[in-house]
Write an enzyme that holds these catalytic residues in place. Structure first.
Site, mmCIF file in Angstrom:
data_model
loop_
_atom_site.group_PDB
_atom_site.id
_atom_site.type_symbol
_atom_site.label_atom_id
_atom_site.label_comp_id
_atom_site.label_asym_id
_atom_site.label_seq_id
_atom_site.Cartn_x
_atom_site.Cartn_y
_atom_site.Cartn_z
ATOM 1 C CB VAL A 1 3.268 -11.214 6.363
ATOM 2 C CG1 VAL A 1 2.582 -10.817 5.075
ATOM 3 C CG2 VAL A 1 4.219 -10.142 6.846
ATOM 4 C CB SER B 1 -0.958 0.007 1.195
ATOM 5 O OG SER B 1 -0.238 0.018 2.415
ATOM 6 C CE1 TYR C 1 14.312 -5.123 8.074
ATOM 7 C CE2 TYR C 1 16.487 -4.313 7.479
ATOM 8 C CZ TYR C 1 15.164 -4.531 7.155
ATOM 9 O OH TYR C 1 14.683 -4.156 5.922
ATOM 10 C CB SER D 1 17.628 -5.228 3.973
ATOM 11 O OG SER D 1 18.295 -4.078 4.471
#
Length: 245
Positions: free
Chosen positions: A62, A12, A153, A140
């Protein structure tokens, strides 16, 4: 192939929104997921439909296996096939590991890595029956060149890179390609919030002295999907030549 169907998670806004628009411009029918921002999602859906492209915008978290399953059931009920999956949905919870709450570790790995794996699991059976398909995971630069405070992360995105390579081996006999795109710093709301006071230091590490536009990441995804037909098991860096500190 006419009427190709693409699914984009986290579509989105930001990079996901740019990917949706790039794929729609290339003629894909689109299903994309969003978590909370229904207004932005419906606006994007209307924009895509205004191009004459069939588009579904559906809520999906998710980090939840049940939510993922329900999302793909609705996509399959509408389109009956998926030709391209782009696993873009992700979150960050940066902080020093010594003081990081356990929930920040679990949520980041659950969303970025396990969510990606479960979304792949949902489309693989159909792609096997079709004997063809393409999966693009959004990784990433942090998987290879992390900054301080990104242990959770970086671990999750490192797992995404490994998943990409392993799944490519598994699916190659059925003409299914699996690759990843690893963006550097991209001009999105998420990146702006994370950069904060580190902007000068980050800029000094970039060979191309600017941040990426979301559309540049979308172009890399489109290249892999439609033109990089001899690529599989690869992680494509799109990071402006980001150097280690």
């Amino acid at each position: 192939m006419p009427n190709k169907v693409a699914v984009v998670t986290g579509g989105s806004r930001g990079i996901g929104r740019a990917i949706v628009l790039a794929l729609a411009g290339a003629g894909y029918q689109i299903a994309f997921s969003y978590v909370r921002d229904e207004v932005a999602a419906m606006a994007l859906r209307d924009e895509v439909q205004g191009l004459g492209i069939d588009c579904l915008a559906l809520q999906c978290d998710v980090s939840s296996s049940d939510s993922i399953k329900g999302f793909f059931e609705r996509v399959d009920g509408h389109f009956q096939r998926v030709d391209l999956l782009v696993n873009n949905a992700g979150i960050t919870r940066d902080g020093l590991l010594a003081t990081m709450p356990a929930r920040d570790i679990v949520e980041v790995i659950q969303t970025n890595l396990i969510g990606t794996l479960l979304c792949c699991q949902q489309v693989v059976p159909g792609m096997l029956r079709q004997r063809g398909g393409c999966i693009v995971n959004i990784s990433s630069v942090a998987a290879q060149k992390p900054s301080k405070g990104q242990s959770n992360y970086a671990a999750a995105k490192g797992g995404v890179d490994a998943l990409t390579r392993a799944l490519a081996v598994e699916l190659a006999p059925r003409n299914i390609r699996v690759n990843a795109v690893a963006p550097g710093i991209v001009k999105t709301e998420m990146s702006t919030a994370l950069i904060g006071s580190q902007e000068e230091e980050i800029q000094s590490r970039l060979l191309i002295k600017r941040y990426a536009e979301p559309e540049e990441i979308a172009e890399a995804v489109l290249y892999i999907a439609d033109r990089g037909l001899y690529l599989t098991g690869e992680v494509l860096p799109v990071n402006g030549g980001l150097k280690m500190p």
